[in-house]
Design an enzyme around this catalytic site. Sequence first.
Site, PDB file in Angstrom:
ATOM      1  N   ASP A  74       8.898 -32.861 -26.796  1.00 17.76           N
ATOM      2  CA  ASP A  74       8.732 -34.003 -27.013  1.00 17.76           C
ATOM      3  C   ASP A  74       9.965 -35.086 -26.606  1.00 17.76           C
ATOM      4  OD1 ASP A  74       5.857 -34.890 -27.128  1.00 17.76           O
ATOM      5  OD2 ASP A  74       6.150 -33.819 -29.346  1.00 17.76           O
TER       6      ASP A  74
ATOM      7  N   ASP B  48      -0.101 -33.845 -22.213  1.00 19.43           N
ATOM      8  CA  ASP B  48       0.800 -34.683 -22.578  1.00 19.43           C
ATOM      9  C   ASP B  48       2.486 -34.327 -22.137  1.00 19.43           C
ATOM     10  OD1 ASP B  48      -1.338 -33.745 -24.764  1.00 19.43           O
ATOM     11  OD2 ASP B  48      -0.014 -35.710 -25.890  1.00 19.43           O
TER      12      ASP B  48
END
Length: 397
Positions: free
Chosen positions: A115, A178
């Site tokens: 992330d 993602d």
Amino acid sequence: MRLIYCCFVLGSLGLATCHQKEVLYDPQRDIDYCVAQVKKTLAVLPLDTPNIPRNITDATGKWKMVNYKDWTSGFWPGILWYSYQASGDDSLRLAADRFSRELSALSQEPALDHDLGFQVFNSFGNGYRLTKDAGYKKIILAAADTLATLFNPNVGTILSWPRLVPRMEWPQHNTIIDNMINLELLFWASKNGGNKKFYDIAVSHAEKTMKNHFRSDYTAYHAVIYDRNTGRRIKGLTHQGYADGSMWARGQAWAIYGYTMCYRETGKSEFLDFAQKVAQVYLDRLPADQVPYWDFDDPTIPNAPKDASAAAVTASALIELSGFVKNSKRADYFYKKAVQMLISLSTNYQSGNANTAFLKHATGHKPNNSEVDASINYADYYYLEALLRLKNIELKK
């Protein structure tokens, strides 16, 4: 500003109807609304950490705060940078700088997970784009170095979760959809003074994901497990969707956004073609108000929760995608769909006076009963990004 034929959303959720009529949509009103909400949020944030607003899940209207390590930590400073871009208000620039700098340590610490793109590029990346602060660039490049440590050359993708996560068969190699968004950090770094190999890593990840992460109908698995030593695909599954074989709405949105971005960064026609395919299956199954249920295959539809965050991500992606598609009718189709989504979000999904977020009715992790029917910072980030992208296009006409 051009006239656009739109599905004009009437009434409350579940009562939307579609009428073909000319609707002149000016995003400026909703941009102004977002900036006003940001200033209201700034006024209630604590001075001490954790002070990064992540979500609002109940009627109290109070934000849950997180620190810099949370995977959503970059969205709030990103929102502040977009708000500064929209308004020119220097107090918002100072706030964006302050909250971005809270994330500085991410560029120096070992990677917690994939992330870093969400965290660092949304914060320092937007900051550098708007200010050209050399200190921001240094942090972005260092974060790219860190993210690249998760690349497994045996597999050809970046490891998403370098730890034990249920059903991920740790220590095998897991990659989630993602992760496509985080490739932008590597592309940018490769072109702005970072290691040139970052470009190859990002392309490899996108290509391997395109080959292994999608079903024959172009719907995405949330996660794919690979043998960490041989690179063999073991299985596709979900962590946040309804079922392993279902189309999780935000996961499909990440795919639309990610492959559109990959085409922008590489010019590879296969990415542009694939972005259109993964977008079309999403668009074909949308409900009338153009905002998806959290998972397209939840059997409780129409009583299932909606996900405004997926709509915001997709609207932003489609605005950009429409500028790349060569076929004018196809490009116009994607553009109109994005406008329809923004009109719907602005009509029925704004938080208004309920709280200081932009949007309500987002869904984070339904299987975990987390952030269901909530206001969430990444829904707000992509909503404002989509509005600014739309305004930028309209100003050029």
